[in-house]
Scaffold this motif. Structure first.
Motif, PDB file in Angstrom:
ATOM      1  N   SER A   1     -35.586  21.023  11.110  1.00  0.00           N
ATOM      2  CA  SER A   1     -36.822  20.243  10.919  1.00  0.00           C
ATOM      3  C   SER A   1     -37.840  20.529  12.016  1.00  0.00           C
ATOM      4  O   SER A   1     -38.738  21.360  11.823  1.00  0.00           O
ATOM      5  N   ARG A   2     -37.719  19.845  13.146  1.00  0.00           N
ATOM      6  CA  ARG A   2     -38.583  20.147  14.293  1.00  0.00           C
ATOM      7  C   ARG A   2     -37.744  20.009  15.558  1.00  0.00           C
ATOM      8  O   ARG A   2     -36.941  19.084  15.683  1.00  0.00           O
ATOM      9  N   GLY A   3     -37.975  20.913  16.516  1.00  0.00           N
ATOM     10  CA  GLY A   3     -37.138  21.000  17.704  1.00  0.00           C
ATOM     11  C   GLY A   3     -37.029  19.692  18.467  1.00  0.00           C
ATOM     12  O   GLY A   3     -35.932  19.292  18.887  1.00  0.00           O
ATOM     13  N   ALA A   4     -38.162  18.999  18.642  1.00  0.00           N
ATOM     14  CA  ALA A   4     -38.168  17.826  19.525  1.00  0.00           C
ATOM     15  C   ALA A   4     -37.483  16.608  18.914  1.00  0.00           C
ATOM     16  O   ALA A   4     -37.446  15.544  19.538  1.00  0.00           O
ATOM     17  N   LEU A   5     -36.906  16.741  17.732  1.00  0.00           N
ATOM     18  CA  LEU A   5     -36.045  15.659  17.236  1.00  0.00           C
ATOM     19  C   LEU A   5     -34.804  15.561  18.126  1.00  0.00           C
ATOM     20  O   LEU A   5     -34.151  14.532  18.202  1.00  0.00           O
ATOM     21  N   ILE A   6     -34.481  16.683  18.779  1.00  0.00           N
ATOM     22  CA  ILE A   6     -33.282  16.740  19.632  1.00  0.00           C
ATOM     23  C   ILE A   6     -33.704  16.943  21.083  1.00  0.00           C
ATOM     24  O   ILE A   6     -34.574  17.767  21.380  1.00  0.00           O
ATOM     25  N   ASP A   7     -33.072  16.194  21.977  1.00  0.00           N
ATOM     26  CA  ASP A   7     -33.237  16.457  23.407  1.00  0.00           C
ATOM     27  C   ASP A   7     -32.296  17.634  23.725  1.00  0.00           C
ATOM     28  O   ASP A   7     -31.073  17.469  23.787  1.00  0.00           O
ATOM     29  N   ALA A   8     -32.885  18.825  23.879  1.00  0.00           N
ATOM     30  CA  ALA A   8     -32.071  20.048  23.967  1.00  0.00           C
ATOM     31  C   ALA A   8     -31.151  20.034  25.193  1.00  0.00           C
ATOM     32  O   ALA A   8     -30.036  20.575  25.138  1.00  0.00           O
ATOM     33  N   ASP A   9     -31.591  19.409  26.293  1.00  0.00           N
ATOM     34  CA  ASP A   9     -30.723  19.372  27.483  1.00  0.00           C
ATOM     35  C   ASP A   9     -29.493  18.497  27.228  1.00  0.00           C
ATOM     36  O   ASP A   9     -28.384  18.827  27.657  1.00  0.00           O
ATOM     37  N   GLU A  10     -29.716  17.387  26.496  1.00  0.00           N
ATOM     38  CA  GLU A  10     -28.575  16.510  26.174  1.00  0.00           C
ATOM     39  C   GLU A  10     -27.647  17.191  25.165  1.00  0.00           C
ATOM     40  O   GLU A  10     -26.434  17.014  25.208  1.00  0.00           O
ATOM     41  N   LEU A  11     -28.235  17.965  24.264  1.00  0.00           N
ATOM     42  CA  LEU A  11     -27.414  18.716  23.296  1.00  0.00           C
ATOM     43  C   LEU A  11     -26.508  19.683  24.054  1.00  0.00           C
ATOM     44  O   LEU A  11     -25.304  19.791  23.794  1.00  0.00           O
ATOM     45  N   LEU A  12     -27.093  20.366  25.015  1.00  0.00           N
ATOM     46  CA  LEU A  12     -26.343  21.315  25.833  1.00  0.00           C
ATOM     47  C   LEU A  12     -25.201  20.597  26.573  1.00  0.00           C
ATOM     48  O   LEU A  12     -24.063  21.090  26.604  1.00  0.00           O
ATOM     49  N   GLU A  13     -25.504  19.415  27.137  1.00  0.00           N
ATOM     50  CA  GLU A  13     -24.455  18.641  27.824  1.00  0.00           C
ATOM     51  C   GLU A  13     -23.331  18.300  26.842  1.00  0.00           C
ATOM     52  O   GLU A  13     -22.158  18.391  27.175  1.00  0.00           O
TER      53      GLU A  13
ATOM     54  N   ALA B   1     -20.381  22.096  17.183  1.00  0.00           N
ATOM     55  CA  ALA B   1     -21.256  23.251  16.930  1.00  0.00           C
ATOM     56  C   ALA B   1     -22.684  22.761  16.717  1.00  0.00           C
ATOM     57  O   ALA B   1     -22.909  21.607  16.322  1.00  0.00           O
ATOM     58  N   ALA B   2     -23.626  23.638  16.998  1.00  0.00           N
ATOM     59  CA  ALA B   2     -25.037  23.315  16.732  1.00  0.00           C
ATOM     60  C   ALA B   2     -25.668  24.488  15.998  1.00  0.00           C
ATOM     61  O   ALA B   2     -25.443  25.650  16.351  1.00  0.00           O
ATOM     62  N   CYS B   3     -26.421  24.157  14.949  1.00  0.00           N
ATOM     63  CA  CYS B   3     -27.109  25.168  14.138  1.00  0.00           C
ATOM     64  C   CYS B   3     -28.594  24.842  14.243  1.00  0.00           C
ATOM     65  O   CYS B   3     -29.051  23.831  13.702  1.00  0.00           O
ATOM     66  N   LEU B   4     -29.325  25.680  14.930  1.00  0.00           N
ATOM     67  CA  LEU B   4     -30.711  25.330  15.255  1.00  0.00           C
ATOM     68  C   LEU B   4     -31.682  26.363  14.700  1.00  0.00           C
ATOM     69  O   LEU B   4     -31.648  27.531  15.099  1.00  0.00           O
ATOM     70  N   ASP B   5     -32.558  25.922  13.822  1.00  0.00           N
ATOM     71  CA  ASP B   5     -33.631  26.811  13.359  1.00  0.00           C
ATOM     72  C   ASP B   5     -34.924  26.494  14.106  1.00  0.00           C
ATOM     73  O   ASP B   5     -35.905  27.213  13.960  1.00  0.00           O
ATOM     74  N   VAL B   6     -34.890  25.414  14.855  1.00  0.00           N
ATOM     75  CA  VAL B   6     -36.087  24.977  15.589  1.00  0.00           C
ATOM     76  C   VAL B   6     -35.651  24.545  16.979  1.00  0.00           C
ATOM     77  O   VAL B   6     -34.494  24.182  17.189  1.00  0.00           O
TER      78      VAL B   6
END
Ligand code: NAI
Length: 343
Positions: free
Chosen positions: A228-240, A249-254
């Motif tokens: 959808s849109r990248g900023a729906l996810i806090d990418a640093d927290e996803l990484l943690e 697993a994470a599947c990211l198109d954005v």
């Protein structure tokens, strides 16, 4: 009519040139729209922009001073345009739907690739390595998928998941009870889903909806899909979450900071963004660069609707796909689908 067409890629040019329209001249530029490049629109009635162009207040003021009358988004999402600031100055319209199937099918492609380790197997067999160690996946049949946002794309994704025999949980502010899905609270969706797929727009309410608190609620091993849109996810927290093995697993198109990275070739360069570099280094993360829309059908639909929007606006002074300055939704949100004059 002249339009400055920003962030042009060869496939954009091809699809727009295929919809021949003598009344509109597109000036194709590779640059993204920003304060520095707004000047390219001098002498144009409008600009045609995509997901990573910037039309904030300063850019809108500059375009207005140049005499630009419309911003024609050739995409569905419009979080990159300050629609409220544009009111009274510039009309903004978008392409609300082109092929929701393109995005929903890409979300499923990412999910299957990830959980069946197709990306790993592809590289192994090209090197004549036919071992299977480390490639064990899991069945989707019988698993619970949580779908956040059940609009056009969310619905298409739910239909695909139904075909796989999955239990579908859904969360949306406006539930659609015709769907084969159980609407539930966001908390329950986080707690019970094996897979979570995001299909809601980015706005103040949904910004970083997947952050530390949400991840804490989720099942261990959860797979998160974001087309959808990248900023729906806090990418640093996803990484943690990935580092701690909580996220399977994470599947990211954005990606939140994609604007300076996606759609460009950085092979042979050093990437300054440590978060995306670390995410890409993970064996259980798949990144595609905002590619979900990229099908022949979607490109043709985008070109057709964008051109129809422009023609409708200049013929009638309004356009059914105009974005409403009142609430940030499409113009037909409060007027029963009829084109509305906003000015
Ligand atoms: P849509 O407008 O048909 O559906 C969005 C749904 O989200 C609506 O049902 C709405 O009620 C719901 N929603 C709004 N706020 C919400 C919230 N706070 N929580 C839960 N649900 C909420 O939009 P569509 O066409 O399904 O697109 C969804 C998103 O997909 C777009 O906003 C865009 O960001 C993204 N997109 C990505 C593409 C790609 O290539 N990766 C291409 C096209 C769209």
């Amino acid at each position: 009519m002249r339009f400055a067409f920003y962030d042009t890629k060869p496939y954009d040019r091809e699809s727009f040139e295929a919809v021949k329209d003598a009344g509109i001249e597109f000036r194709f530029y590779e640059d993204k729209l920003s304060l520095n490049t707004a000047e390219l629109a001098r002498g144009c009635e409008g600009v045609c922009i995509f997901v990573n162009d910037t039309a904030d207040a300063a850019v809108i003021d500059k375009l207005y001073d140049l005499g630009v009358k419309v911003i024609a988004l050739r995409c569905a999402g419009y979080n990159n345009v300050d629609v409220r600031h544009a009111f009274g100055k510039i009309h903004v319209f978008h392409v609300p739907a082109y092929s929701p199937h393109a995005i929903a099918e890409h979300a499923m492609a990412l999910l299957l690739t990830s959980i069946r380790r197709v990306h790993k197997a592809y590289i192994r067999t090209r090197d004549y390595n036919f071992t299977l160690n480390g490639l064990t996946g899991f069945d989707l049949y019988g698993k619970t998928v949580g779908v956040i946002g059940t609009g056009r794309i969310g619905k298409a994704f739910i239909n695909i998941c139904n075909g796989f025999g999955m239990r579908v949980l859904a969360y949306d502010k406006f539930p659609d009870n015709s769907l084969n899905a159980e609407y539930t609270s966001l908390d329950t969706l986080f707690k019970e889903s094996d897979i979570i797929s995001l299909h809601c727009p980015l706005n103040k309410e949904t910004y970083h909806m997947i952050g530390a608190d949400a991840i804490k609620e989720m099942k261990k091993g959860v797979v998160i899909i974001n087309t959808s849109r990248g900023a729906l996810i806090d990418a640093d927290e996803l990484l943690e979450g990935i580092k701690s093995r909580k996220i399977g697993a994470a599947c990211l198109d954005v990606y939140e900071e994609e604007a300076d990275i996606f759609f460009e070739d950085f092979s042979g360069h050093i990437i300054d963004d440590d978060t995306i570099a670390r995410l890409i280094s993970m064996p259980n993360v798949i990144v595609t660069s905002h590619q979900a829309f990229l099908t022949n059908e979607a490109l043709a639909g985008i070109a057709k609707t964008t051109i129809e929007n422009i023609k409708e606006f200049f013929a009638e002074g309004c356009c059914k796909n105009e974005l409403c300055y009142h609430c940030g939704k499409t113009a037909d949100c409060g007027s029963g689908g009829k084109p509305k004059k906003c000015f």
